[in-house]
Design a protein around this motif. Sequence first.
Motif, mmCIF file in Angstrom:
data_model
loop_
_atom_site.group_PDB
_atom_site.id
_atom_site.type_symbol
_atom_site.label_atom_id
_atom_site.label_comp_id
_atom_site.label_asym_id
_atom_site.label_seq_id
_atom_site.Cartn_x
_atom_site.Cartn_y
_atom_site.Cartn_z
ATOM 1 N N UNK A 221 0.819 -1.207 0.000
ATOM 2 C CA UNK A 221 0.000 0.000 0.000
ATOM 3 C C UNK A 221 0.857 1.261 0.000
ATOM 4 N N UNK A 222 1.958 1.233 0.736
ATOM 5 C CA UNK A 222 2.841 2.403 0.758
ATOM 6 C C UNK A 222 3.411 2.676 -0.633
ATOM 7 N N UNK A 223 3.829 1.616 -1.322
ATOM 8 C CA UNK A 223 4.337 1.784 -2.689
ATOM 9 C C UNK A 223 3.275 2.444 -3.569
ATOM 10 N N UNK A 224 2.055 1.940 -3.512
ATOM 11 C CA UNK A 224 0.990 2.485 -4.355
ATOM 12 C C UNK A 224 0.670 3.931 -3.980
ATOM 13 N N UNK A 225 0.733 4.253 -2.692
ATOM 14 C CA UNK A 225 0.472 5.631 -2.273
ATOM 15 C C UNK A 225 1.536 6.583 -2.825
ATOM 16 N N UNK A 226 2.803 6.160 -2.783
ATOM 17 C CA UNK A 226 3.872 7.006 -3.316
ATOM 18 C C UNK A 226 3.704 7.183 -4.819
ATOM 19 N N UNK A 227 3.396 6.075 -5.514
ATOM 20 C CA UNK A 227 3.184 6.159 -6.963
ATOM 21 C C UNK A 227 2.003 7.061 -7.288
ATOM 22 N N UNK A 228 0.907 6.909 -6.550
ATOM 23 C CA UNK A 228 -0.280 7.735 -6.800
ATOM 24 C C UNK A 228 0.036 9.214 -6.606
ATOM 25 N N UNK A 229 0.809 9.523 -5.564
ATOM 26 C CA UNK A 229 1.140 10.914 -5.301
ATOM 27 C C UNK A 229 2.074 11.507 -6.339
ATOM 28 N N UNK A 230 3.037 10.712 -6.795
ATOM 29 C CA UNK A 230 4.032 11.220 -7.743
ATOM 30 C C UNK A 230 3.517 11.206 -9.175
ATOM 31 N N UNK A 231 2.796 10.131 -9.543
ATOM 32 C CA UNK A 231 2.383 9.953 -10.935
ATOM 33 C C UNK A 231 0.938 9.460 -10.971
ATOM 34 N N UNK A 232 -0.032 10.351 -10.764
ATOM 35 C CA UNK A 232 -1.439 9.928 -10.837
ATOM 36 C C UNK A 232 -1.724 9.296 -12.208
ATOM 37 N N UNK A 233 -2.476 8.218 -12.185
ATOM 38 C CA UNK A 233 -2.789 7.546 -13.441
ATOM 39 C C UNK A 233 -1.712 6.591 -13.919
ATOM 40 N N UNK A 234 -0.752 6.274 -13.054
ATOM 41 C CA UNK A 234 0.338 5.378 -13.472
ATOM 42 C C UNK A 234 -0.138 4.000 -13.941
ATOM 43 N N UNK A 235 -1.249 3.435 -13.415
ATOM 44 C CA UNK A 235 -1.681 2.128 -13.956
ATOM 45 C C UNK A 235 -1.995 2.172 -15.447
ATOM 46 N N UNK A 236 -2.439 3.330 -15.956
ATOM 47 C CA UNK A 236 -2.714 3.445 -17.382
ATOM 48 C C UNK A 236 -1.422 3.344 -18.183
ATOM 49 N N UNK A 237 -0.353 3.906 -17.648
ATOM 50 C CA UNK A 237 0.943 3.799 -18.322
ATOM 51 C C UNK A 237 1.441 2.357 -18.300
ATOM 52 N N UNK A 238 1.213 1.682 -17.173
ATOM 53 C CA UNK A 238 1.614 0.276 -17.092
ATOM 54 C C UNK A 238 0.848 -0.564 -18.108
ATOM 55 N N UNK A 239 -0.449 -0.290 -18.255
ATOM 56 C CA UNK A 239 -1.247 -1.024 -19.228
ATOM 57 C C UNK A 239 -0.760 -0.765 -20.648
ATOM 58 N N UNK A 240 -0.432 0.489 -20.931
ATOM 59 C CA UNK A 240 0.065 0.829 -22.265
ATOM 60 C C UNK A 240 1.355 0.075 -22.565
ATOM 61 N N UNK A 241 2.230 0.006 -21.592
ATOM 62 C CA UNK A 241 3.503 -0.696 -21.771
ATOM 63 C C UNK A 241 3.281 -2.169 -22.055
ATOM 64 N N UNK A 242 2.361 -2.776 -21.330
ATOM 65 C CA UNK A 242 2.181 -4.221 -21.417
ATOM 66 C C UNK A 242 1.234 -4.663 -22.529
ATOM 67 N N UNK A 243 0.599 -3.702 -23.208
ATOM 68 C CA UNK A 243 -0.257 -4.055 -24.346
ATOM 69 C C UNK A 243 0.532 -4.286 -25.620
ATOM 70 N N UNK A 244 1.783 -3.870 -25.649
ATOM 71 C CA UNK A 244 2.552 -3.913 -26.886
ATOM 72 C C UNK A 244 2.977 -5.328 -27.239
ATOM 73 N N UNK A 245 3.464 -5.491 -28.462
ATOM 74 C CA UNK A 245 3.906 -6.797 -28.934
ATOM 75 C C UNK A 245 5.031 -7.341 -28.063
ATOM 76 N N UNK A 246 5.002 -8.637 -27.862
ATOM 77 C CA UNK A 246 6.105 -9.309 -27.185
ATOM 78 C C UNK A 246 7.108 -9.772 -28.230
ATOM 79 N N UNK A 247 8.402 -9.517 -28.023
ATOM 80 C CA UNK A 247 9.391 -10.001 -28.989
ATOM 81 C C UNK A 247 9.549 -11.502 -28.894
ATOM 82 N N UNK A 248 9.692 -12.143 -30.028
ATOM 83 C CA UNK A 248 9.875 -13.590 -30.068
ATOM 84 C C UNK A 248 11.363 -13.877 -30.190
#
Length: 258
Positions: A221-248
């Motif tokens: 919870x502390x990690x998420x609180x720090x992330x929320x305070x520093x970078x609101x909306x960070x889960x959307x960035x994580x989703x964007x990163x992980x939606x991309x093609x995986x290299x084979x």
Amino acid sequence: MSSPPSAASSERVATSHRLEVGGISVEVVRKRIKHLHLGVYPPQGRVRVAAPMRLDDDAVRSAVISRLAWIRRKRAEFARQPRQSRREFVSGESHYFEGRRYRLAVVESTGRTGIRLRNKAWMEMRVRPATGRDAREAMLYSWYRARLRDRVPEVLAEWEPRIGVRVADWRIRRMKTRWGTCNAAAGRIWLNSELAKKPLSCLEYVVVHEMVHLVEPSHNERFREIMDGAMPGWPLRADELNRSHLPDEEWEESPNGD
């Protein structure tokens, strides 16, 4: 960061073995850490548990069983993700830089060699005649690392004062299972050279994620609180990163565990 990249413990890995849980092979690494961390990593959905030394196999097994539904869901997501075919580094191939797709134009030259971008559409690779595939790949990844080396200082300068953390050292390497990792004791972070292909918002997210791990190693919870305070909306960035093609392709394993 299949799920987001996780922090590297500064402690030495003591033991490593495998458990079979619900038909899934689980790598168990015991470290001198306080909390158990479970991760599912691309491209095949490898399952890995970093566990405190005090936890026995029964406790680890129970923790994995409690997350089996999540594990299977993550593995299914990876199985559905599109994968890039093996790159041959020939003209006409698609390659990516900072979230934009470029067509590769290979030009044989007896003069200056290197890579440059043209018209927001073409990635020109000038090589010596008869330069093979592996050498072309090495040239491109050297160029990717150089571009990241240019970008990262700007990101650190912007986010260090916001988070109140100073990164003592940072390095770039090609990693198989993580977008980033860190050593909290040394104040050091590693970044995957593949991040050069992603939008700048994704690079920022990974850098900030690892910076926060310098002060809070767990995804609690502390990690998420720090992330929320520093970078609101960070889960959307994580989703964007992980939606991309995986290299084979097979990459080098990253250092320092989870």
